[in-house]
Design a protein around this motif. Sequence first.
Motif, short mmCIF file in Angstrom:
data_model
loop_
_atom_site.label_atom_id
_atom_site.label_comp_id
_atom_site.label_asym_id
_atom_site.label_seq_id
_atom_site.Cartn_x
_atom_site.Cartn_y
_atom_site.Cartn_z
N HIS A 82 0.81 -1.22 0.00
CA HIS A 82 0.00 0.00 0.00
C HIS A 82 0.84 1.27 0.00
O HIS A 82 1.88 1.32 0.66
CB HIS A 82 -0.90 0.05 1.24
CG HIS A 82 -1.76 -1.16 1.39
ND1 HIS A 82 -2.92 -1.33 0.68
CD2 HIS A 82 -1.61 -2.27 2.14
CE1 HIS A 82 -3.45 -2.50 0.99
NE2 HIS A 82 -2.67 -3.10 1.88
N CYS A 83 0.34 2.28 -0.71
CA CYS A 83 0.91 3.62 -0.62
C CYS A 83 -0.24 4.59 -0.42
O CYS A 83 -1.31 4.44 -1.03
CB CYS A 83 1.64 3.96 -1.92
SG CYS A 83 2.11 5.71 -2.05
N ILE A 84 -0.04 5.55 0.46
CA ILE A 84 -1.04 6.61 0.67
C ILE A 84 -0.38 7.93 0.30
O ILE A 84 0.65 8.30 0.88
CB ILE A 84 -1.52 6.67 2.14
CG1 ILE A 84 -2.13 5.32 2.55
CG2 ILE A 84 -2.52 7.78 2.36
CD1 ILE A 84 -1.18 4.41 3.25
N ALA A 85 -0.97 8.62 -0.66
CA ALA A 85 -0.44 9.92 -1.09
C ALA A 85 -0.87 10.98 -0.09
O ALA A 85 -2.06 11.09 0.22
CB ALA A 85 -0.98 10.24 -2.48
N VAL A 86 0.07 11.74 0.44
CA VAL A 86 -0.26 12.82 1.38
C VAL A 86 0.40 14.13 0.94
O VAL A 86 1.09 14.18 -0.07
CB VAL A 86 0.13 12.45 2.84
CG1 VAL A 86 -0.66 11.24 3.33
CG2 VAL A 86 1.64 12.21 2.99
N ALA A 87 0.16 15.17 1.75
CA ALA A 87 0.54 16.53 1.31
C ALA A 87 2.04 16.80 1.31
O ALA A 87 2.53 17.60 0.52
CB ALA A 87 -0.18 17.56 2.18
N ASN A 88 2.79 16.16 2.20
CA ASN A 88 4.24 16.37 2.26
C ASN A 88 4.86 15.29 3.14
O ASN A 88 4.16 14.53 3.81
CB ASN A 88 4.57 17.78 2.79
CG ASN A 88 3.97 18.03 4.15
OD1 ASN A 88 4.35 17.41 5.14
ND2 ASN A 88 2.98 18.91 4.21
N GLY A 89 6.19 15.26 3.16
CA GLY A 89 6.89 14.21 3.89
C GLY A 89 6.85 14.38 5.40
O GLY A 89 7.04 13.40 6.15
N THR A 90 6.62 15.60 5.86
CA THR A 90 6.52 15.84 7.30
C THR A 90 5.18 15.32 7.82
O THR A 90 5.13 14.60 8.83
CB THR A 90 6.66 17.35 7.59
OG1 THR A 90 7.85 17.82 6.96
CG2 THR A 90 6.71 17.61 9.08
N ILE A 118 14.91 18.43 10.32
CA ILE A 118 14.10 18.73 11.51
C ILE A 118 12.78 17.95 11.59
O ILE A 118 12.30 17.61 12.67
CB ILE A 118 13.84 20.26 11.58
CG1 ILE A 118 13.14 20.67 12.87
CG2 ILE A 118 13.05 20.76 10.37
CD1 ILE A 118 13.99 20.62 14.09
N SER A 119 12.19 17.63 10.41
CA SER A 119 10.87 16.97 10.40
C SER A 119 10.83 15.67 11.19
O SER A 119 9.81 15.34 11.79
CB SER A 119 10.48 16.59 8.97
OG SER A 119 10.45 17.70 8.14
N THR A 165 7.88 6.42 5.43
CA THR A 165 7.41 7.69 4.89
C THR A 165 8.40 8.22 3.85
O THR A 165 9.60 8.00 3.94
CB THR A 165 7.27 8.74 6.01
OG1 THR A 165 8.56 8.97 6.60
CG2 THR A 165 6.32 8.24 7.09
N PHE A 166 7.85 8.91 2.86
CA PHE A 166 8.65 9.49 1.78
C PHE A 166 8.28 10.96 1.62
O PHE A 166 7.15 11.36 1.92
CB PHE A 166 8.35 8.77 0.45
CG PHE A 166 8.97 7.40 0.36
CD1 PHE A 166 10.20 7.21 -0.24
CD2 PHE A 166 8.30 6.30 0.89
CE1 PHE A 166 10.77 5.93 -0.33
CE2 PHE A 166 8.86 5.02 0.82
CZ PHE A 166 10.10 4.85 0.20
N SER A 167 9.23 11.72 1.13
CA SER A 167 8.95 13.10 0.72
C SER A 167 9.16 13.18 -0.77
O SER A 167 10.07 12.55 -1.32
CB SER A 167 9.92 14.06 1.42
OG SER A 167 9.85 15.34 0.80
N ASP A 181 4.85 20.75 -2.90
CA ASP A 181 4.97 19.80 -1.79
C ASP A 181 4.19 18.53 -2.07
O ASP A 181 3.10 18.57 -2.66
CB ASP A 181 4.41 20.45 -0.51
CG ASP A 181 5.43 21.31 0.21
OD1 ASP A 181 6.58 20.84 0.39
OD2 ASP A 181 5.09 22.44 0.59
N ALA A 182 4.73 17.40 -1.65
CA ALA A 182 4.02 16.12 -1.75
C ALA A 182 4.76 15.10 -0.90
O ALA A 182 5.97 15.22 -0.67
CB ALA A 182 3.97 15.63 -3.20
#
Length: 365
Positions: A53-61, A87-88, A179-181, A193-194
């Motif tokens: 599974h992969c879930i696309a989100v707004a950014n890596g943080t 820092i994230s 998690t990925f950025s 951002d993604a």
Amino acid sequence: MSIPFVDLKAQYESIKGDIDHAIQSVISDTSFIGGDIIKTFEQRFASFVGINHCIAVANGTDAIEIALKALGIGEGDEVLVPALTWISTAGAVNNVGAEPVFVDVLKDERSIDPSLLKEKLSERTKAIIPVHLYGLPAQMDSIMAFARENNLKVIEDCAQAHGATFRNQVVGTFGDIATFSFYPGKNLGAYGDAGGIVANDGSLARTCKMLSNHGQLSKHDHQIIGRNSRMDTMQAAILSAKIPHLEKWTEGRIKVAAWYSSKLDDSLIPKTPEGSKHVFHLYVIESQERDALMQKLKEGNIGCAIHYPTPLPHLPSYSYKKHFIGDFPVAEKLCAEILSLPIFPELSEEEVDRICEVLGSDSYK
Ligand SMILES: *Cc1c(COP(=O)(O)O)cnc(C)c1O
């Protein structure tokens, strides 16, 4: 000749047709949020990683925050994080109400030192976030063994390591979740951002999906308290168009790194431990003359940067933890001596020669 630290334009020029078509189709469909384009991206990226599974989100943080929440980590919990990272990695832990506990890093691998985990463990420790820093995998065998022994969750921060492998296994597939950025400059970069979360566990993936979209899987069915951290469709379309090229770009980075390593003095060059595939998000040299080298590059119009100038525990935002200089000797020394040289797949051997020349004859073989 001036050489930028990264050149995103060169990559765009090389796949302009695909990218322009991807953007145009999002606009023609006026499908700006959700829909099939997001699903296609999620499937393509999951298959690139080799995970369910992969879930696309707004950014890596956000990806790290949502992964922590989905694992039930929050108030009163502690999470082990490396002292040297973006820092994230630590900020996300604070932002779910838990406490990051900093651990020094390994000198060569520049990732969390597995031999120091035990002394940082408390009855509150719930998880570890190994970071595959600069594109080099963390020591996942010892980290996973420690996590299993102590019943800890593992969240891999793969923001800099798309496609890197440790003992032939792709990063992102070792822990409970990863998690990925897709920040523009990352190895797979969007045009804004993604971010993404990957996991094998279907129920964990569903929870992440809900957390990133107001706690719902279908409209108005808010099962849990969530938020809005969706990837927008334009970014998903661009990323989907880029995935087929990612392996080739990674090989390009590895080739550039090999040029540097064959030309620069052995005392400067980063080491790649046996059994690891380094994907060189960054090519980071180490020198006691770092500041002088940086000055030479500036004067030669060559881009460079420091990733990162301060160990996280010594930043003002973590002064409340009352750490002292000397608490993280390896990270402290690295922060004083590291320098990131230009690296991107399109960088030519002539440009690498020029950079080595500017660094000075003491710096190359
Ligand atoms: C880039 C990065 C992130 C965060 O990604 P964003 O998409 O910029 O929020 C997290 N961890 C590491 C190690 C990173 O390099």
